[in-house]
Write an enzyme that holds these catalytic residues in place. Structure first.
Site, PDB file in Angstrom:
ATOM      1  N   GLY A 146       0.809  -1.215   0.000  1.00  0.00           N
ATOM      2  CA  GLY A 146       0.000   0.000   0.000  1.00  0.00           C
ATOM      3  C   GLY A 146       0.843   1.265   0.000  1.00  0.00           C
ATOM      4  O   GLY A 146       0.519   2.253  -0.665  1.00  0.00           O
ATOM      5  N   THR A 147       1.934   1.235   0.742  1.00  0.00           N
ATOM      6  CA  THR A 147       2.815   2.406   0.798  1.00  0.00           C
ATOM      7  C   THR A 147       3.336   2.753  -0.598  1.00  0.00           C
ATOM      8  O   THR A 147       3.368   3.925  -0.992  1.00  0.00           O
ATOM      9  CB  THR A 147       3.993   2.140   1.757  1.00  0.00           C
ATOM     10  OG1 THR A 147       3.481   2.089   3.084  1.00  0.00           O
ATOM     11  CG2 THR A 147       5.045   3.232   1.675  1.00  0.00           C
ATOM     12  N   THR A 177      10.233  -7.598 -11.434  1.00  0.00           N
ATOM     13  CA  THR A 177       9.539  -8.883 -11.508  1.00  0.00           C
ATOM     14  C   THR A 177       8.414  -8.934 -10.473  1.00  0.00           C
ATOM     15  O   THR A 177       8.607  -8.551  -9.326  1.00  0.00           O
ATOM     16  CB  THR A 177      10.535 -10.027 -11.260  1.00  0.00           C
ATOM     17  OG1 THR A 177      11.553  -9.947 -12.251  1.00  0.00           O
ATOM     18  CG2 THR A 177       9.856 -11.385 -11.344  1.00  0.00           C
ATOM     19  N   CYS A 217       4.813   6.563  23.269  1.00  0.00           N
ATOM     20  CA  CYS A 217       5.703   5.539  23.805  1.00  0.00           C
ATOM     21  C   CYS A 217       5.690   4.261  22.973  1.00  0.00           C
ATOM     22  O   CYS A 217       6.656   3.509  22.973  1.00  0.00           O
ATOM     23  CB  CYS A 217       5.305   5.180  25.229  1.00  0.00           C
ATOM     24  SG  CYS A 217       5.356   6.570  26.324  1.00  0.00           S
TER      25      CYS A 217
END
Lengths: 392, 126
Positions: free
Chosen positions: A71-72, A237, A325
């Protein structure tokens, strides 16, 4: 101990059908889709069949689907590739404050190269402000990118209205549908968008495959120059097994969406109603109704997310959090900040993301084990002590 | 979870000396909820020794474990000894802390020192 996996936003187990469809392409049918012999042909056919299934999920023409590695990459290809290919005179890029990093950061990277980045705000429920959006779009706007739905808070955007505004101003509109595709009905023709990113692992497919749909006629400059794979728009590929798995996942999503989402909504709502029943000072984030079926996200006051995560993990429950955190960058969630949630409250972020293998017993288990964890962390919290003293 | 040592997890799961001391001889507060971690230490001093140490902490697992460890290390020590407890000593006693947690969460020693300074300044005034 019971194992309750409620972090499907991070990763999901693959349905058997998906696994089985992939297996031949890890062994016997190992060919390269670019090869002309029968091994290549088998692989090529499988990739094209998968393309058809993915296209069918969003009502697209298979030729307009470009497979990517995730997706990125699809979001990067859309933002950078559409900007590079843009024939519009302007240099403005418009996004919202709740976009995923994979949209926000490519846009910021273009900003460093001289583009102007305009970020449209969202309201407290995470819905993008349409008036501000309309005001942000003009002849100078080269690209608009607003997500279909946000995975962190679950809010579904009014994409059709946004597309209408973009069309009126003549601005190309890309939507990141990674958290939404496969979970809510999406029809690109009805929506009126020009480009859409989706990901395999967002809809119970394997990691390692994604896709960008881009309307025919919209110019796109590739990110990866190489061979003529994907019509020359994405060299390299193909990850055949992952692409095949994505195709099966898309097909299953199409066949089972109604049933799945109704089931997930039932689990989600049981938690959304059940937790505030058992705990004070816990607030739902995102929109109550315009919401992804699998998302139950909250902020719990006076405590921090990582403590909740660790104690829940000790009880066999896997969740995630948008607290500073718990992020490797030690930064609080920009999505929660964009919804106007103050940083100390955003520290108490917790996200339960459901999947088809969850059941009502999982919800009941969480309703049993989670409130004592919160109470325990609150007993250690100086903020809670201060609050109790002030309340008297 | 594998990001923390067994000692950190043990202190996080069973923190020692959680609470407040009524009429404490010194109170020290460090951190800020905006950046993620906040600790308040309370001390009781008898004959120049920390006869009691308690804390309240808002923060991640590391922050809670650090507070617990500091309270345990400081209890029974003289003022001079307690002032010598450093961030590194605490991390070492805990079997190490993840690098990214060394700065933001390892505030226990600072909070303890502040509580001691508070005690010393009150004592100087009386």
């Amino acid at each position: 101990m019971r194992a309750v996996y409620l972090d499907h936003y991070a990763a999901s187990p693959l349905p058997e059908e998906v696994q089985e469809s992939m297996l031949p392409f890890l062994a016997g049918s190992f060919g390269n889709p670019s090869s002309l012999h029968r091994w290549g042909d088998d692989a090529k056919t499988a990739v094209e069949e998968s393309r058809e299934k993915v296209a069918a999920l969003i009502g697209a023409n298979p030729e307009e689907i470009i497979f990517t590695s995730n997706g990125t990459e699809a979001n990067n290809l859309a933002i950078k590739g559409m900007i590079a290919g843009s024939r519009r005179k302007g240099k403005h890029i418009v996004i919202s404050g709740i976009e995923h990093f994979s949209v926000m950061n490519p846009a910021k990277s273009l900003e460093k190269q001289g583009y102007d980045l305009v970020t449209v705000p969202a309201d407290e429920y995470g819905v993008v402000d349409l008036d501000e959006l309309a005001a942000a779009l003009d002849d100078e706007t080269a690209l608009l990118s607003i997500m279909t739905a946000n995975g962190e808070i679950g809010t579904i955007q009014p994409i059709r209205e946004i597309a209408a505004i973009a069309m009126e101003k003549g601005v190309p509109f890309h939507t990141d549908a990674i958290a939404a595709a496969g979970h809510i009905p999406i029809d690109i023709a009805a929506l009126g968008v020009q480009a859409m990113s989706i990901a395999s692992d967002g809809m119970y497919g394997p990691k390692g495959a994604g896709a960008l749909w881009i309307k025919k006629g919209i110019r796109l400059i590739p990110l990866l120059d190489g061979g003529v794979q994907e019509g020359g728009r994405r060299g390299g590929t193909e990850n055949v097994a992952a692409i095949v798995g994505m195709g099966t996942a898309a097909q299953l999503a199409r066949e089972r969406m109604g049933e799945r989402s109704e089931y997930l909504r039932g689990l989600r709502d049981a938690l959304i109603v059940g937790l505030p029943d058992r705990l004070e000072h816990i607030n739902l984030t995102g929109h109550l109704k315009q919401r992804l079926p699998w998302n139950a996200s909250f902020v719990v006051e006076f405590i921090e997310g990582e403590g909740m995560l660790l104690f829940l993990d000790a009880q066999g429950v896997a969740v995630s959090s948008g607290s500073a955190c718990t992020s490797r960058a030690l930064k609080g969630s920009h999505v929660l900040a964009a919804c106007g949630i103050p940083p100390e409250r955003a520290q108490g972020s917790i996200l339960f993301s459901f999947g088809p293998e969850n059941n009502m017993e999982d919800v009941e288990y969480v309703l049993d084990v989670f409130p004592p964890i919160v109470e325990r962390l609150r007993q250690m919290s100086p903020l809670y002590a201060k609050f109790m003293k002030e309340r008297g | 979870m594998a990001i923390y040592s067994d000692t950190v997890m043990e202190h996080f799961t069973n923190p020692r000396n959680v609470g407040e001391i009524e009429n404490a001889d010194g109170v020290g507060e460090v951190g800020n909820p905006v950046c993620g971690d906040m600790m308040t230490f309370y001390i009781k001093v008898d004959d120049g020794r920390l006869s009691d140490v308690k804390f309240k902490t808002f923060g991640c697992g590391a922050a809670i474990a650090v507070s617990s460890m500091v309270s345990e290390m400081a209890k029974g020590k003289t003022i001079e000894e307690a002032l010598k407890i450093s961030r590194n000593d605490v991390a070492e006693e805990l079997g190490g802390l993840p690098t990214q947690k060394m700065h933001c969460s390892n505030l226990g020693a600072d909070a303890l020192h502040k509580a001691i300074e508070d005690y010393l300044s009150k004592k100087g005034q009386s």
